[in-house]
Each structure stands twice: as structure tokens, then as C-alpha cells.
Design a protein around this motif. Structure first.
Motif, PDB file in Angstrom:
ATOM      1  N   THR A 201       1.052  -1.724   0.246  1.00  0.00           N
ATOM      2  CA  THR A 201      -0.214   0.013  -0.432  1.00  0.00           C
ATOM      3  C   THR A 201       1.070   1.301   0.190  1.00  0.00           C
ATOM      4  O   THR A 201       1.815   1.659   0.491  1.00  0.00           O
ATOM      5  CB  THR A 201      -1.287  -0.024   1.241  1.00  0.00           C
ATOM      6  N   LEU A 217      -5.452  -1.990   7.161  1.00  0.00           N
ATOM      7  CA  LEU A 217      -4.893  -2.731   6.076  1.00  0.00           C
ATOM      8  C   LEU A 217      -4.597  -4.264   6.974  1.00  0.00           C
ATOM      9  O   LEU A 217      -4.919  -4.389   8.428  1.00  0.00           O
ATOM     10  CB  LEU A 217      -4.091  -1.639   6.742  1.00  0.00           C
ATOM     11  N   HIS A 221       0.789  -6.403   8.423  1.00  0.00           N
ATOM     12  CA  HIS A 221       1.467  -6.644   7.403  1.00  0.00           C
ATOM     13  C   HIS A 221       2.022  -4.968   8.163  1.00  0.00           C
ATOM     14  O   HIS A 221       1.867  -4.400   9.427  1.00  0.00           O
ATOM     15  CB  HIS A 221       0.882  -5.076   6.539  1.00  0.00           C
ATOM     16  N   ASN A 222       3.265  -4.669   7.871  1.00  0.00           N
ATOM     17  CA  ASN A 222       3.915  -3.799   8.754  1.00  0.00           C
ATOM     18  C   ASN A 222       3.619  -1.730   7.602  1.00  0.00           C
ATOM     19  O   ASN A 222       3.578  -2.154   6.294  1.00  0.00           O
ATOM     20  CB  ASN A 222       5.803  -3.765   8.271  1.00  0.00           C
ATOM     21  N   VAL A 223       3.540  -1.126   8.615  1.00  0.00           N
ATOM     22  CA  VAL A 223       2.656  -0.408   7.757  1.00  0.00           C
ATOM     23  C   VAL A 223       3.353   1.374   9.054  1.00  0.00           C
ATOM     24  O   VAL A 223       3.649   1.387  10.232  1.00  0.00           O
ATOM     25  CB  VAL A 223       1.133   0.139   8.691  1.00  0.00           C
ATOM     26  N   VAL A 253      -5.388   2.435  10.395  1.00  0.00           N
ATOM     27  CA  VAL A 253      -5.192   3.352  10.976  1.00  0.00           C
ATOM     28  C   VAL A 253      -6.191   4.625  11.081  1.00  0.00           C
ATOM     29  O   VAL A 253      -6.904   4.183   9.793  1.00  0.00           O
ATOM     30  CB  VAL A 253      -3.372   3.237   9.736  1.00  0.00           C
ATOM     31  N   LEU A 266       1.775   7.212   3.289  1.00  0.00           N
ATOM     32  CA  LEU A 266       1.251   6.046   4.444  1.00  0.00           C
ATOM     33  C   LEU A 266       1.694   5.202   3.592  1.00  0.00           C
ATOM     34  O   LEU A 266       0.819   5.077   2.084  1.00  0.00           O
ATOM     35  CB  LEU A 266       0.069   5.930   4.515  1.00  0.00           C
ATOM     36  N   ALA A 268       2.264   1.095   3.385  1.00  0.00           N
ATOM     37  CA  ALA A 268       1.936  -0.682   4.263  1.00  0.00           C
ATOM     38  C   ALA A 268       2.757  -1.815   3.013  1.00  0.00           C
ATOM     39  O   ALA A 268       3.019  -1.894   2.081  1.00  0.00           O
ATOM     40  CB  ALA A 268       0.478  -1.147   4.926  1.00  0.00           C
TER      41      ALA A 268
END
Ligand code: FE2
Length: 302
Positions: A201, A217, A221-223, A253, A266, A268
């Protein structure tokens, strides 16, 4: 009040009726896990930039290996550019906000990155390229993100996903909130970039004072978000220009604008979870593969 989102550029949606459910009330909004500022440095032939990911304080955020912000109206900060250099084993993502940068590689590809354009380059088994400003004055501003590839894709053929601003949907998400979708989706509208390996993303958000952005999300996932204009709040914390926040566990988020206009990226992605062996512009899984990368580059096999 819930506002039906709409597209306000001439970007083409993915087709069909456009119905976007505003983010449902979050069960678990992601909190701030880390908050930090980048470090001033220079790279290429002497380009001044701020390294936000890829320093000792945050060496990586799987699958993201590096985030650089560049931004200056002083030609001396950018004019030297990034002359010919190699990459292997990952992807470089350049998002231009202002200015013009010409890209050329050793496979015969060439292109001009203009304001609002994105270049998602999969280096795969190897490219040698240059990225040089095509201006002698004025503002140059944008980001370069490095995204890792899993072992099975590191030696794939190089490829490009390049899109001008007219191809990047600009979606009104809610009152005072709009999002340019480079990768990922909001409702039925998707950004043009796809990468199944990391399912990224990448939104460029613009939020008016009091505007609220909420977006679900995938939990695994890391964001992160990086504020490049204005300031926003996450929970009770105010995050200002030049600050990166890494989000913790949760299903969405949630951000609120505080300045008249706040802008942030932003980003992800699904973590790869493999060993990372890294040497400058080569990112592989093992030291032996790095040694091979250097040999192949020196032998002209990129
Ligand atoms: Fe490069």
C-alpha cells in the motif's frame, strides 16, 4: 457525517460503480510503536537528503529497506544527481512531488519523472542506471523507497511500473481528506502498481484540519507514515513534519489532521521474513550471493 468518496482527477477507476465504505469503527486502531526523525545525509554524487529508514536507528522495516526524502530549491543540493550505479535483489520506488528527474538504464530504458509521477522499478537480477535532475534551478522534492524481494524473485528479469500523475487515482475519502493511490486500494479504486510478493500500500494523503482518515490494512503488514507537511494526531500524539511513525498491531490506521493542510505518505507491506544480506545497492539473502552480485556487476553481467 459520512461522505461518499469521489475521484476528482481524470484518473480512471478500476471500473464499475464506485462504492467505498468509509472505515468502519475500528476495533483496534494501530497505535504508534516507534516515532523518529530521519538523518541528514548525502548520496549519489552529492545529493542532500534525509534518510528516514535505513539508518542505525531504524535499519529496516521488513519489507522496506530504505526511505529517503529529498527536497530542496537549492540546485547545489541535487544537481549532481545519481550517476550510473547498479542494483540487484530488490525494488526502488521513486515518487516525485516536484521537479524533473531523467532515468536511463543499461537495458535501453529511459524516462522522465515529472511532478506527481511514480516509478516502481524491480531491479531483479540486475540493472545499472542513472537518475539525474533535468533542471538547473527550482524545487526538487520527493521520496525514494526501497522494497525488498523474496528469494524466489531476487533474480527475476528487471521491470518497470511507471505512471504519470494522470494514472494515479486521487480519491476524496471523507470530508477534508484525499488520497493519491500509488499502490493499494480504497473501496473499489486501486492504485496502478501491483507487487504480489509484498502486497504494498502506498498512499499520498492530504488532510485538512479536523479531517479524519481511517483505513483498514492487513494485520500482518508492517505500516509506517511519514509526515512531510503540517501535522496530524494519532491517538493522543501529535506527529509533525519530518516525523516517521511506525504503527503497532491493530486492524486499521486512524489519523486526524491538525494543520490547515497536512500531507503524509502512508506505506504498508507484507513482511518477507527472510535473512537479509546487504551491501550498498545489492540486497540478497546470503553473503555468498552478495559476493556473486559484486562479481557479476564487475564482469558486466547486469
Ligand atoms: Fe538507483
Amino acid at each position: 457525517m459520512s461522505i461518499q468518496p469521489s475521484i476528482h482527477s481524470n484518473a480512471s477507476p478500476s471500473g464499475g460503480a464506485f462504492v467505498c465504505a468509509p472505515a468502519a469503527t475500528p476495533a483496534r486502531a494501530r497505535p504508534i510503536a516507534r516515532r523518529l526523525r530521519g538523518l541528514a545525509t548525502s548520496d549519489g554524487a552529492g545529493v542532500s537528503l534525509t534518510r528516514v529508514i535505513g539508518t542505525n536507528q531504524l535499519p529496516a522495516l521488513d519489507p522496506f529497506l530504505m526511505l529517503d526524502e529529498f527536497g530542496s530549491d537549492t540546485p547545489g543540493d541535487y544537481i549532481a544527481g545519481f550517476p550510473s550505479h547498479p542494483h540487484r535483489g530488490f525494488e526502488t520506488v521513486t515518487y516525485m512531488l516536484d521537479g524533473r528527474m531523467r532515468h536511463k538504464d543499461n537495458h535501453g530504458n529511459e524516462g522522465l519523472m515529472t511532478p506527481g509521477s511514480v516509478q516502481w522499478m524491480t531491479a531483479g537480477r540486475g540493472i545499472v542506471h542513472s537518475e539525474m535532475p533535468e533542471q538547473e534551478s527550482g524545487l526538487m522534492r520527493g521520496f525514494q523507497l526501497w522494497v525488498n524481494l523474496p528469494a524466489k524473485d531476487k533474480m527475476c528479469a528487471p521491470q518497470y511500473q511507471e505512471y504519470g500523475p494522470e494514472r494515479i487515482p486521487d480519491v476524496i475519502v471523507s470530508e477534508g481528506v484525499s488520497a493519491k493511490l500509488i499502490a493499494g486500494r480504497i473501496g473499489d479504486v486501486s492504485g496502478p502498481v501491483s507487487q504480489p510478493a509484498t502486497d504494498p500500500t502506498y498512499f499520498d494523503l492530504s488532510i485538512a484540519a479536523g479531517g479524519r482518515f481511517g483505513h483498514a490494512l492487513p494485520e500482518g503488514h508492517n505500516v509506517f507514515a511519514y509526515v512531510y507537511e503540517g501535522e496530524v494526531t494519532v491517538g493522543n500524539t501529535t506527529v509533525g513534519r519530518g516525523e516517521l511513525i511506525v504503527f503497532g498491531a491493530g486492524d486499521s490506521v486512524q489519523l486526524t489532521g491538525r494543520a490547515p493542510t497536512s500531507r503524509l505518505i502512508l506505506v504498508a507491506g507484507r513482511p518477507i521474513g527472510e535473512p537479509v544480506a546487504r551491501y550498498g545497492p545489492f540486497v540478497m539473502n546470503t553473503q555468498d550471493e552478495l559476493t556473486q552480485a559484486v562479481r557479476d556487476f564487475q564482469a558486466g553481467r547486469f
